[in-house]
Design an enzyme around this catalytic site. Structure first.
Site, PDB file in Angstrom:
ATOM      1  N   LEU A 151      -5.998  -7.561   9.297  1.00  9.65           N
ATOM      2  CA  LEU A 151      -5.753  -6.970   7.981  1.00  9.65           C
ATOM      3  C   LEU A 151      -4.892  -7.937   7.159  1.00  9.65           C
ATOM      4  O   LEU A 151      -4.332  -8.886   7.683  1.00  9.65           O
ATOM      5  CB  LEU A 151      -5.027  -5.636   8.148  1.00  9.65           C
ATOM      6  CG  LEU A 151      -5.736  -4.594   9.018  1.00  9.65           C
ATOM      7  CD1 LEU A 151      -4.818  -3.392   9.275  1.00  9.65           C
ATOM      8  CD2 LEU A 151      -7.023  -4.129   8.344  1.00  9.65           C
ATOM      9  N   GLY A 198      -5.916  -9.525   4.185  1.00  9.87           N
ATOM     10  CA  GLY A 198      -6.699 -10.252   3.185  1.00  9.87           C
ATOM     11  C   GLY A 198      -6.407 -11.741   3.154  1.00  9.87           C
ATOM     12  O   GLY A 198      -5.753 -12.299   4.045  1.00  9.87           O
ATOM     13  N   SER A 227     -11.131 -12.119  -3.756  1.00 11.67           N
ATOM     14  CA  SER A 227     -11.856 -13.281  -4.290  1.00 11.67           C
ATOM     15  C   SER A 227     -11.997 -14.346  -3.209  1.00 11.67           C
ATOM     16  O   SER A 227     -11.413 -14.236  -2.137  1.00 11.67           O
ATOM     17  CB  SER A 227     -11.063 -13.857  -5.474  1.00 11.67           C
ATOM     18  OG  SER A 227      -9.789 -14.304  -5.023  1.00 11.67           O
ATOM     19  N   ALA A 229      -5.059 -29.134 -10.551  1.00  7.03           N
ATOM     20  CA  ALA A 229      -3.587 -29.142 -10.473  1.00  7.03           C
ATOM     21  C   ALA A 229      -3.026 -27.763 -10.762  1.00  7.03           C
ATOM     22  O   ALA A 229      -2.082 -27.598 -11.526  1.00  7.03           O
ATOM     23  CB  ALA A 229      -3.007 -30.181 -11.422  1.00  7.03           C
ATOM     24  N   LEU A 235      -1.279 -27.998  -5.986  1.00  3.68           N
ATOM     25  CA  LEU A 235       0.069 -28.570  -5.928  1.00  3.68           C
ATOM     26  C   LEU A 235       0.792 -28.180  -4.637  1.00  3.68           C
ATOM     27  O   LEU A 235       1.493 -28.994  -4.048  1.00  3.68           O
ATOM     28  CB  LEU A 235       0.891 -28.133  -7.143  1.00  3.68           C
ATOM     29  CG  LEU A 235       0.335 -28.593  -8.503  1.00  3.68           C
ATOM     30  CD1 LEU A 235       1.313 -28.256  -9.612  1.00  3.68           C
ATOM     31  CD2 LEU A 235       0.027 -30.088  -8.519  1.00  3.68           C
ATOM     32  N   ASP A 259      -7.919  -9.074  -7.533  1.00  3.39           N
ATOM     33  CA  ASP A 259      -8.670 -10.263  -7.958  1.00  3.39           C
ATOM     34  C   ASP A 259     -10.074  -9.934  -8.465  1.00  3.39           C
ATOM     35  O   ASP A 259     -10.596 -10.617  -9.342  1.00  3.39           O
ATOM     36  CB  ASP A 259      -8.820 -11.258  -6.791  1.00  3.39           C
ATOM     37  CG  ASP A 259      -7.532 -12.013  -6.494  1.00  3.39           C
ATOM     38  OD1 ASP A 259      -6.483 -11.645  -7.063  1.00  3.39           O
ATOM     39  OD2 ASP A 259      -7.576 -12.960  -5.684  1.00  3.39           O
ATOM     40  N   HIS A 274      29.909 -16.178  -8.253  1.00  2.00           N
ATOM     41  CA  HIS A 274      30.128 -17.619  -8.284  1.00  2.00           C
ATOM     42  C   HIS A 274      30.558 -18.083  -6.907  1.00  2.00           C
ATOM     43  O   HIS A 274      31.389 -17.427  -6.292  1.00  2.00           O
ATOM     44  CB  HIS A 274      31.223 -17.965  -9.304  1.00  2.00           C
ATOM     45  CG  HIS A 274      31.552 -19.427  -9.296  1.00  2.00           C
ATOM     46  ND1 HIS A 274      30.722 -20.370  -9.878  1.00  2.00           N
ATOM     47  CD2 HIS A 274      32.601 -20.112  -8.762  1.00  2.00           C
ATOM     48  CE1 HIS A 274      31.264 -21.575  -9.716  1.00  2.00           C
ATOM     49  NE2 HIS A 274      32.395 -21.442  -9.043  1.00  2.00           N
TER      50      HIS A 274
HETATM   51  P1  NAI Z   1      -6.122 -22.555 -10.921  1.00  4.56           P
HETATM   52  O1  NAI Z   1      -7.091 -21.878 -11.797  1.00  4.56           O
HETATM   53  O2  NAI Z   1      -4.692 -22.185 -10.946  1.00  4.56           O
HETATM   54  O3  NAI Z   1      -6.190 -24.149 -11.169  1.00  4.56           O
HETATM   55  C1  NAI Z   1      -7.420 -24.856 -11.101  1.00  4.56           C
HETATM   56  C2  NAI Z   1      -7.311 -26.170 -11.829  1.00  4.56           C
HETATM   57  O4  NAI Z   1      -8.518 -26.893 -11.641  1.00  4.56           O
HETATM   58  C3  NAI Z   1      -7.104 -26.008 -13.324  1.00  4.56           C
HETATM   59  O5  NAI Z   1      -5.968 -26.747 -13.702  1.00  4.56           O
HETATM   60  C4  NAI Z   1      -8.403 -26.569 -13.904  1.00  4.56           C
HETATM   61  O6  NAI Z   1      -8.209 -27.180 -15.155  1.00  4.56           O
HETATM   62  C5  NAI Z   1      -8.814 -27.578 -12.831  1.00  4.56           C
HETATM   63  N1  NAI Z   1     -10.234 -27.957 -12.886  1.00  4.56           N
HETATM   64  C6  NAI Z   1     -11.293 -27.147 -13.143  1.00  4.56           C
HETATM   65  N2  NAI Z   1     -12.448 -27.863 -13.133  1.00  4.56           N
HETATM   66  C7  NAI Z   1     -12.121 -29.165 -12.870  1.00  4.56           C
HETATM   67  C8  NAI Z   1     -12.872 -30.372 -12.723  1.00  4.56           C
HETATM   68  N3  NAI Z   1     -14.221 -30.411 -12.865  1.00  4.56           N
HETATM   69  N4  NAI Z   1     -12.217 -31.523 -12.441  1.00  4.56           N
HETATM   70  C9  NAI Z   1     -10.867 -31.502 -12.299  1.00  4.56           C
HETATM   71  N5  NAI Z   1     -10.118 -30.380 -12.442  1.00  4.56           N
HETATM   72  C10 NAI Z   1     -10.726 -29.216 -12.702  1.00  4.56           C
HETATM   73  O7  NAI Z   1      -6.739 -22.367  -9.451  1.00  4.56           O
HETATM   74  P2  NAI Z   1      -6.208 -22.567  -7.964  1.00  4.56           P
HETATM   75  O8  NAI Z   1      -5.027 -23.473  -7.871  1.00  4.56           O
HETATM   76  O9  NAI Z   1      -7.417 -22.889  -7.182  1.00  4.56           O
HETATM   77  O10 NAI Z   1      -5.704 -21.114  -7.590  1.00  4.56           O
HETATM   78  C11 NAI Z   1      -6.610 -20.009  -7.576  1.00  4.56           C
HETATM   79  C12 NAI Z   1      -5.909 -18.735  -7.882  1.00  4.56           C
HETATM   80  O11 NAI Z   1      -5.003 -18.394  -6.859  1.00  4.56           O
HETATM   81  C13 NAI Z   1      -5.108 -18.833  -9.169  1.00  4.56           C
HETATM   82  O12 NAI Z   1      -5.275 -17.658  -9.903  1.00  4.56           O
HETATM   83  C14 NAI Z   1      -3.678 -18.963  -8.677  1.00  4.56           C
HETATM   84  O13 NAI Z   1      -2.740 -18.433  -9.589  1.00  4.56           O
HETATM   85  C15 NAI Z   1      -3.709 -18.187  -7.373  1.00  4.56           C
HETATM   86  N6  NAI Z   1      -2.711 -18.715  -6.469  1.00  4.56           N
HETATM   87  C16 NAI Z   1      -1.405 -18.441  -6.670  1.00  4.56           C
HETATM   88  C17 NAI Z   1      -0.441 -18.979  -5.846  1.00  4.56           C
HETATM   89  C18 NAI Z   1       0.971 -18.668  -6.110  1.00  4.56           C
HETATM   90  O14 NAI Z   1       1.248 -17.742  -6.860  1.00  4.56           O
HETATM   91  N7  NAI Z   1       1.914 -19.398  -5.532  1.00  4.56           N
HETATM   92  C19 NAI Z   1      -0.765 -19.871  -4.750  1.00  4.56           C
HETATM   93  C20 NAI Z   1      -2.158 -20.109  -4.648  1.00  4.56           C
HETATM   94  C21 NAI Z   1      -3.081 -19.552  -5.479  1.00  4.56           C
END
Ligand code: NAI
Length: 461
Positions: free
Chosen positions: A38, A40, A145, A181, A186, A308, A440
């Site tokens: 469980l 996800g 997702s 990125a 990152l 998602d 502090h």
């Molecule tokens: P993201 O949507 O945050 O970033 C994807 C990046 O890929 C964007 O900057 C976009 O411009 C770039 N991109 C798209 N097509 C491209 C191309 N052809 N060539 C080069 N760059 C391209 O997606 P990510 O990092 O995969 O995360 C997926 C989801 O999961 C997001 O909604 C994110 O917020 C969530 N997530 C959140 C985390 C956290 O809160 N710490 C950790 C991991 C994921």
């Protein structure tokens, strides 16, 4: 045929939390999940394992480069990646067992298998013993997702991988090319860089962390670059292939980069396949998400969706809030999510965290605001712990002083942002934060000082 008040499809943070809340409200609940564990994506192949690797790789980096400056000599440090991965799996297993226990404690019926909505009020689960039909007054879709990819790039489950493969890698890549990125690129780029990989991040936009406040994202870019991540912004990846363990990534159809592993992190797509949406007249939107109204009801009566799969911020805690709001509204008549008070955190070092509106959004909406910033370099606790990079930025309404957004890059930003989320949720002013006594020496004093700075009266700068 088993009968339930609520059948939840999916046991990620949205689904299992909604199931528990419904059970607390006295409902007879079933939760269907196709995976044996469980929790996800978040628990199995997302938030939790990535945090385990981020913490472990941070310790490794500290042991190899950081401790000596602080007077700690520990001799030669070696990496045991297999042990690091075992620790990660142990964390995941323990937490997974914890969710099992929570479902049992709340008397939620757990069904293992893929669920399809076969008719209004009816869910059929393909279990290992054949189909099992559940009758439900209400159905809640919380199927989450999966990683998306780009045209011209096929994820091969190995060298051209998503976050799932990158989290499970058994050897440190020599050269990892990350596409995208965003948070995933990152965070995992940081893990493998710390463990010794050369990491190149290719990003289509001319900035990193789309959606985050641009000033904070620029700061993050500089810091991460200094740490050794190589960025190529404004770079469109158009294809990739693997020939005898060598990946070749095509850029703008003109040039290419060779590497041994790729991480495709260009976003995620909703899980709606074989869910039976057509059986009950639900159509997805053009990006594949399930449309819902303000109370998470789909086009079909008695069928709701959260997390998602309905789009918006793809964050575990957003799904949890939606799950609770949906169920509470159903059974108590009240329940709602303040989308403006949902924090977002990127767990690099320093961490990047944000809640509320960015400066760009305020400008686009023509909202007059005041801005206060405070650097961690001027904070005693940050100095003492040697983590002085970054700043806090508070954005407050020019006329009412109400806090509209807080953006942080700095040590433990992910923890510090909680105070800002509370402030926004309670409709606090920056004066409220500024007049609240903060212990502090703590990192949290930076938020107080940034709030004071919004009124031009920061003390320690
Ligand atoms: P993201 O949507 O945050 O970033 C994807 C990046 O890929 C964007 O900057 C976009 O411009 C770039 N991109 C798209 N097509 C491209 C191309 N052809 N060539 C080069 N760059 C391209 O997606 P990510 O990092 O995969 O995360 C997926 C989801 O999961 C997001 O909604 C994110 O917020 C969530 N997530 C959140 C985390 C956290 O809160 N710490 C950790 C991991 C994921």
């Amino acid at each position: 045929m088993a009968e339930f008040d609520l059948v939840v499809i999916g046991a990620g943070p949205g689904g299992y939390v909604a199931a528990i809340r419904a059970a607390q409200l006295g409902k007879k609940v079933a939760c269907v999940e196709k995976e044996t564990m469980l929790g996800g994506t978040c628990l199995r192949v997302g938030c939790i394992p990535s945090k385990a690797l981020l913490e472990s790789s941070h310790l490794y980096e500290q042991a190899t480069h950081g401790f000596e400056q602080r007077g700690i000599k520990i001799g030669k440090t070696t990496l045991d990646l297999a042990a690091m991965q075992r620790h990660k799996l142990e964390v995941v297993k323990t937490l997974g067992g914890g969710i099992d226990g929570l479902l049992k404690k709340n008397k939620i019926t757990r069904v293992l298998g893929h669920a399809t909505i076969t008719a209004p009020g009816q869910v059929t689960v393909q279990t290992k013993d054949g189909p099992q039909v559940l009758q439900a007054e209400t159905i809640l879709i919380a199927t989450g997702s999966q990683p998306a990819t780009l045209p011209g790039i096929e994820l091969d489950g190995d060298r051209i991988g998503s976050s799932t493969e990158s989290l499970a890698c058994e050897e440190v890549p020599k050269h990892l090319v990350v596409i995208g990125a965003g948070a995933i690129g990152l965070e995992l780029g940081t893990v493998w860089r710390r463990l010794g990989a050369k990491v190149t991040v290719l990003e289509y936009l001319d900035r990193i962390l789309p959606g985050m406040d641009a000033e904070i994202a620029r700061d993050a870019h500089k810091v991460l670059q200094r740490q050794g991540l190589e960025f190529r912004l404004g770079t469109k990846v158009t294809g990739a292939k693997v020939t005898r363990k060598v990946c070749e990534v095509s850029i703008d159809g003109a040039s290419s980069i060779k590497c041994d592993r790729m991480l495709v992190a260009v976003g995620r797509k909703p899980n709606t396949e074989n869910l039976g949406l057509a059986n009950v007249g639900i159509e997805t939107d053009k990006r594949g998400f399930i449309p819902v109204n303000a109370h998470y009801q789909t086009a079909a009566s008695g069928i709701y969706a959260i997390g998602d799969v309905i789009g918006g911020a793809m964050l575990a805690h957003k799904a949890e809030e939606e799950g609770i709001a949906c169920v509470e509204h159903l059974y108590t008549g009240y329940g709602h999510v303040n989308n403006n008070a949902i924090p977002a955190v990127v767990y690099t070092e320093p961490e990047v965290a944000s809640v509320g509106l960015t400066e760009e959004q305020l400008q686009a909406d023509g909202i007059e605001y005041r801005k206060g910033t405070f650097p961690f370099a001027a904070n005693g606790r940050a100095r003492a712990s040697g983590q002085i990079e970054g700043k806090v930025k508070v954005l407050a309404h020019a006329a009412t002083d109400r806090v509209l957004g807080v953006h942080i890059i700095g040590p433990h930003a992910g923890e510090l942002i909680a105070e800002a989320a509370v402030a926004i949720e309670f409709g606090a002013s920056s004066e409220d934060i500024a007049r609240t006594c903060h212990a502090h020496p703590t990192l949290a004093e930076t938020l107080k000082e940034a709030a004071l700075s919004a009124d031009g009266r920061a003390i320690h700068i």
